[in-house]
Design a protein around this motif. Structure first.
Motif, PDB file in Angstrom:
ATOM      1  N   LYS A  78       0.937  -1.331  -0.163  1.00  0.00           N
ATOM      2  CA  LYS A  78      -0.031   0.018  -0.168  1.00  0.00           C
ATOM      3  C   LYS A  78       0.931   1.396   0.143  1.00  0.00           C
ATOM      4  N   ALA A  80       1.079   5.812  -1.269  1.00  0.00           N
ATOM      5  CA  ALA A  80       0.597   6.911  -1.769  1.00  0.00           C
ATOM      6  C   ALA A  80       1.641   7.361  -2.760  1.00  0.00           C
ATOM      7  N   PRO A 123      -4.244   4.082  -2.654  1.00  0.00           N
ATOM      8  CA  PRO A 123      -5.610   4.708  -2.165  1.00  0.00           C
ATOM      9  C   PRO A 123      -5.345   6.159  -3.029  1.00  0.00           C
ATOM     10  N   GLN A 124      -4.144   6.588  -3.058  1.00  0.00           N
ATOM     11  CA  GLN A 124      -3.883   7.981  -3.317  1.00  0.00           C
ATOM     12  C   GLN A 124      -2.809   8.055  -4.496  1.00  0.00           C
ATOM     13  N   LEU A 125      -3.019   8.999  -5.387  1.00  0.00           N
ATOM     14  CA  LEU A 125      -2.417   9.366  -6.162  1.00  0.00           C
ATOM     15  C   LEU A 125      -2.656  10.687  -6.975  1.00  0.00           C
ATOM     16  N   ASN A 126      -1.227  11.391  -6.902  1.00  0.00           N
ATOM     17  CA  ASN A 126      -1.459  12.681  -7.331  1.00  0.00           C
ATOM     18  C   ASN A 126      -0.570  12.787  -8.798  1.00  0.00           C
TER      19      ASN A 126
END
Length: 145
Positions: A78, A80, A123-126
């Motif tokens: 997991k 980001a 769960p987090q992608l920028n």
């Protein structure tokens, strides 16, 4: 008469939350957008230009990870991610295809940094684009969760 202020109760110090170890990578050069597999009589294949970029990116990721003192066990389950496209990339490319190429290079079938690029693992992608950067490439920052 002036009453001195009452001393305030001193709170016990809270344990400082250890910030996750960030993994920072820089792949120089123009990112080739993720391509659809091509179907031919002899089977399915990816275009040579995309395959060449991905192979180069995977080697660069391996090299940079081996040079860093990273304590995490790979592949990460997991994380980001921040993907920052820098400089002169094709502006008619879809940003999701550029990010997809970077994710493909990072996953288990690529460099093996991430176990997968599904929502449960990422769960987090920028994704950002900075066309005014002095050098062309992609900066990737991975925060294990």
């Amino acid at each position: 008469a002036i009453n001195p202020p009452e001393p305030s109760a001193i709170e016990p110090s809270k344990p400082v939350k250890k910030s996750a170890e960030l993994i920072k990578l820089m792949i120089h050069g123009v990112v080739v957008p993720k391509a659809r597999p091509r179907v031919a009589r002899n089977g399915t294949y990816l275009p040579p230009r995309y395959r060449a970029w991905r192979n180069r990116a995977e080697v660069e990721i391996y090299r940079q990870i081996s040079e860093q003192n990273i304590t995490h066990k790979f592949p990460l389950r997991k994380a980001a991610l921040l993907i920052r496209l820098l400089g002169n990339h094709r502006t008619n490319s879809d940003i999701d295809n550029l990010a997809g190429a970077c994710l493909d290079a990072l996953t288990l079938n690529g460099a093996g940094v991430l176990i997968d690029d599904r929502l449960s693992c990422l769960p987090q992608l920028n994704v950002e684009f900075d066309p005014d950067a002095k050098e062309t490439g992609v900066y990737i920052e991975i925060e294990p969760l």
